[in-house]
Design an enzyme around this catalytic site. Structure first.
Site, PDB file in Angstrom:
ATOM      1  N   ARG A  31      40.080  48.656  25.729  1.00  0.00           N
ATOM      2  CA  ARG A  31      39.093  49.465  26.446  1.00  0.00           C
ATOM      3  C   ARG A  31      39.827  50.586  27.182  1.00  0.00           C
ATOM      4  O   ARG A  31      40.967  50.417  27.629  1.00  0.00           O
ATOM      5  CB  ARG A  31      38.352  48.615  27.487  1.00  0.00           C
ATOM      6  CG  ARG A  31      37.242  47.768  26.903  1.00  0.00           C
ATOM      7  CD  ARG A  31      36.028  48.600  26.477  1.00  0.00           C
ATOM      8  NE  ARG A  31      34.958  47.765  25.946  1.00  0.00           N
ATOM      9  CZ  ARG A  31      34.802  47.456  24.659  1.00  0.00           C
ATOM     10  NH1 ARG A  31      35.659  47.900  23.753  1.00  0.00           N
ATOM     11  NH2 ARG A  31      33.792  46.712  24.266  1.00  0.00           N
TER      12      ARG A  31
ATOM     13  N   HIS B  11      37.054  55.641  19.192  1.00  0.00           N
ATOM     14  CA  HIS B  11      36.525  54.284  19.437  1.00  0.00           C
ATOM     15  C   HIS B  11      35.878  53.719  18.161  1.00  0.00           C
ATOM     16  O   HIS B  11      34.717  53.311  18.174  1.00  0.00           O
ATOM     17  CB  HIS B  11      35.508  54.278  20.591  1.00  0.00           C
ATOM     18  CG  HIS B  11      35.253  52.890  21.125  1.00  0.00           C
ATOM     19  ND1 HIS B  11      34.913  52.632  22.427  1.00  0.00           N
ATOM     20  CD2 HIS B  11      35.307  51.675  20.515  1.00  0.00           C
ATOM     21  CE1 HIS B  11      34.756  51.325  22.600  1.00  0.00           C
ATOM     22  NE2 HIS B  11      34.989  50.719  21.438  1.00  0.00           N
TER      23      HIS B  11
HETATM   24  N1  LIG Z   1      38.087  49.537  19.973  1.00  0.00           N
HETATM   25  C1  LIG Z   1      37.166  48.801  19.379  1.00  0.00           C
HETATM   26  O1  LIG Z   1      36.513  49.250  18.418  1.00  0.00           O
HETATM   27  C2  LIG Z   1      36.940  47.393  19.838  1.00  0.00           C
HETATM   28  C3  LIG Z   1      36.162  46.540  19.038  1.00  0.00           C
HETATM   29  C4  LIG Z   1      36.009  45.226  19.438  1.00  0.00           C
HETATM   30  C5  LIG Z   1      36.608  44.758  20.606  1.00  0.00           C
HETATM   31  N2  LIG Z   1      37.353  45.609  21.379  1.00  0.00           N
HETATM   32  C6  LIG Z   1      37.991  45.116  22.613  1.00  0.00           C
HETATM   33  O2  LIG Z   1      38.851  44.026  22.301  1.00  0.00           O
HETATM   34  C7  LIG Z   1      38.775  43.086  23.368  1.00  0.00           C
HETATM   35  C8  LIG Z   1      39.315  41.734  22.935  1.00  0.00           C
HETATM   36  O3  LIG Z   1      38.401  41.086  22.066  1.00  0.00           O
HETATM   37  P1  LIG Z   1      38.634  39.567  21.627  1.00  0.00           P
HETATM   38  O4  LIG Z   1      37.470  39.160  20.811  1.00  0.00           O
HETATM   39  O5  LIG Z   1      39.993  39.381  21.081  1.00  0.00           O
HETATM   40  O6  LIG Z   1      38.569  38.851  23.071  1.00  0.00           O
HETATM   41  P2  LIG Z   1      39.034  37.374  23.442  1.00  0.00           P
HETATM   42  O7  LIG Z   1      39.030  36.492  22.255  1.00  0.00           O
HETATM   43  O8  LIG Z   1      38.220  36.988  24.646  1.00  0.00           O
HETATM   44  O9  LIG Z   1      40.561  37.562  23.890  1.00  0.00           O
HETATM   45  C9  LIG Z   1      40.932  38.174  25.071  1.00  0.00           C
HETATM   46  C10 LIG Z   1      42.406  37.900  25.312  1.00  0.00           C
HETATM   47  O10 LIG Z   1      42.812  38.586  26.498  1.00  0.00           O
HETATM   48  C11 LIG Z   1      43.428  37.648  27.374  1.00  0.00           C
HETATM   49  N3  LIG Z   1      43.204  38.024  28.769  1.00  0.00           N
HETATM   50  C12 LIG Z   1      42.039  38.242  29.410  1.00  0.00           C
HETATM   51  N4  LIG Z   1      42.251  38.532  30.719  1.00  0.00           N
HETATM   52  C13 LIG Z   1      43.595  38.483  30.877  1.00  0.00           C
HETATM   53  C14 LIG Z   1      44.436  38.657  32.000  1.00  0.00           C
HETATM   54  N5  LIG Z   1      43.942  38.946  33.217  1.00  0.00           N
HETATM   55  N6  LIG Z   1      45.765  38.522  31.825  1.00  0.00           N
HETATM   56  C15 LIG Z   1      46.262  38.200  30.612  1.00  0.00           C
HETATM   57  N7  LIG Z   1      45.523  38.017  29.497  1.00  0.00           N
HETATM   58  C16 LIG Z   1      44.199  38.156  29.640  1.00  0.00           C
HETATM   59  C17 LIG Z   1      42.778  36.316  27.066  1.00  0.00           C
HETATM   60  O11 LIG Z   1      43.596  35.258  27.552  1.00  0.00           O
HETATM   61  P3  LIG Z   1      43.199  33.717  27.280  1.00  0.00           P
HETATM   62  O12 LIG Z   1      43.517  33.477  25.824  1.00  0.00           O
HETATM   63  O13 LIG Z   1      44.098  32.961  28.168  1.00  0.00           O
HETATM   64  O14 LIG Z   1      41.731  33.598  27.594  1.00  0.00           O
HETATM   65  C18 LIG Z   1      42.704  36.409  25.547  1.00  0.00           C
HETATM   66  O15 LIG Z   1      43.945  36.075  24.977  1.00  0.00           O
HETATM   67  C19 LIG Z   1      37.294  43.118  23.744  1.00  0.00           C
HETATM   68  O16 LIG Z   1      37.070  42.627  25.056  1.00  0.00           O
HETATM   69  C20 LIG Z   1      36.969  44.600  23.627  1.00  0.00           C
HETATM   70  O17 LIG Z   1      37.193  45.226  24.879  1.00  0.00           O
HETATM   71  C21 LIG Z   1      37.516  46.917  21.016  1.00  0.00           C
END
Ligand SMILES: NC(=O)c1ccc[n+]([C@@H]2O[C@H](COP(=O)([O-])OP(=O)(O)OC[C@H]3O[C@@H](n4cnc5c(N)ncnc54)[C@H](OP(=O)(O)O)[C@@H]3O)[C@@H](O)[C@H]2O)c1
Length: 317
Positions: free
Chosen positions: A232, A280
């Site tokens: 993000r 994006h």
């Molecule tokens: N650019 C785009 O087109 C696009 C598309 C889709 C998604 N995204 C972004 O990608 C992000 C990730 O998606 P996802 O499905 O992979 O999410 P996810 O499965 O919830 O994974 C998030 C990861 O971040 C870690 N995390 C969260 N807060 C943290 C902190 N304070 N310190 C350290 N690590 C932290 C989590 O740790 P834990 O494993 O310990 O919970 C987890 O490993 C989304 O939230 C979105 O913002 C972007």
């Protein structure tokens, strides 16, 4: 009897492909959009992407919210958001799109395509060093669904990959995962290419700042550190990226997300020779793939089952 209706509230997206997919998957499900006239009391489920602030609070019988993107940061800024279960989409199609984006940009920087393309524009035959993938250390900041898939693909290509998450992993896997504030410095010190795939939460806002960039290695085989942010825009301090490129803390960057989107034409990020900008679109939400997740959550609510991929509102993801 009041029908059990799904409200599709996806700002800026074309509704028809979603409606068409819902009709094919669940012909009996009534689906309305914000352009339709509907009774707020009939809405039981909402499928959302950046819905108007306050909208969901007007639905007295809402039972579940299904966010059509992986990140719920925009939704959670609505202080009136009803206290009903909130799920976010996790899907192999979305995951593979993000995996491919990350692989594309890691390879782009690994092969120094910026230099190659610049040399082509000058009709110049440029010979550059080509380190083996195993000599390039990639760090995945945010080792969740998307991060782990990208990490596995990069490891498959031979890159030296590690991850960073909030909570420690109970079992060691083939890819080392650092965690928490205590694991961050060690993780950064071994990240020639840093890939940000964190959710935007109060804890992660602004994490990609000058202090962090200064902890990245300058002595790697690429000649400096590279940032790829597909998480993000709020994760990064844009002025600090430019400053880090100037002072050598960063060699180059690929940015898919920005604090303000669309990125304004006046932004200096556009014309920086070592920044790649994408609009994006690292991983689009495709109705053909994702509508099935929504229909399945509706089925689960009706069967009294918990939603899949529930968001922890306290943590913000
Ligand atoms: N650019 C785009 O087109 C696009 C598309 C889709 C998604 N995204 C972004 O990608 C992000 C990730 O998606 P996802 O499905 O992979 O999410 P996810 O499965 O919830 O994974 C998030 C990861 O971040 C870690 N995390 C969260 N807060 C943290 C902190 N304070 N310190 C350290 N690590 C932290 C989590 O740790 P834990 O494993 O310990 O919970 C987890 O490993 C989304 O939230 C979105 O913002 C972007």
């Amino acid at each position: 009897m009041i029908p059990m209706t799904l409200l599709l509230a996806a700002s800026g997206w074309k509704a028809e492909p979603w409606l068409d997919r819902f009709r094919r998957l669940a012909p009996a499900l009534k689906v309305v959009t914000l352009a339709d006239t509907y009774d707020p009391a009939e809405i039981r489920y909402a499928a959302t992407w950046k819905p108007p602030v306050g909208l969901l609070a007007t639905l007295p019988n809402l039972k579940a919210i299904i966010n059509l993107g992986a990140g719920v940061d925009a939704l959670l800024t609505d202080a009136t958001l009803p206290d009903v279960p909130l799920a976010r989409v996790v899907d192999p199609d979305l995951t593979s799109r993000m995996r491919d984006y990350v692989v594309l940009h890691v390879l782009y920087h690994h092969r120094r395509m910026d230099l190659v393309a610049a040399a082509q524009r000058e009709h110049r035959w440029l010979s550059i060093d080509q380190p083996a993938p195993g000599e390039v250390r990639v760090g995945i900041l945010g080792y969740g669904h998307l991060g782990a898939a990208a990490a596995a693909a990069l490891a498959g290509l031979g890159f030296d990959v590690a991850g960073w998450s909030r909570s420690p992993r109970s079992e060691a896997g083939p890819i080392p995962v650092f965690s928490g504030a205590e694991g961050l410095s060690t993780f950064l010190a071994r990240s020639d290419i840093l890939v940000a795939l964190l959710p935007l939460t109060p804890e992660t806002r602004g994490i990609l700042n000058r202090d962090l960039f200064r902890q990245l290695p300058r002595d790697g085989v690429l000649g400096g550190a590279v940032l790829i942010n597909a998480g993000r825009g709020g994760l990064q301090v844009e002025a600090d990226i430019l400053a880090a490129l100037d002072e050598g803390a960063l060699l180059a960057a690929s940015l898919d997300v920005f604090d303000k989107e669309p990125l304004g034409p006046e932004s200096p990020l556009w014309s920086h020779p070592r920044i790649v900008i994408t609009p994006h679109n690292a991983a689009d939400s495709d109705p053909e793939a994702l509508a099935g997740f929504v229909v399945e959550q509706v089925r689960r609510v009706d069967a009294g089952l918990p939603l899949e991929n529930l968001v922890d509102r306290r943590l913000g993801y």
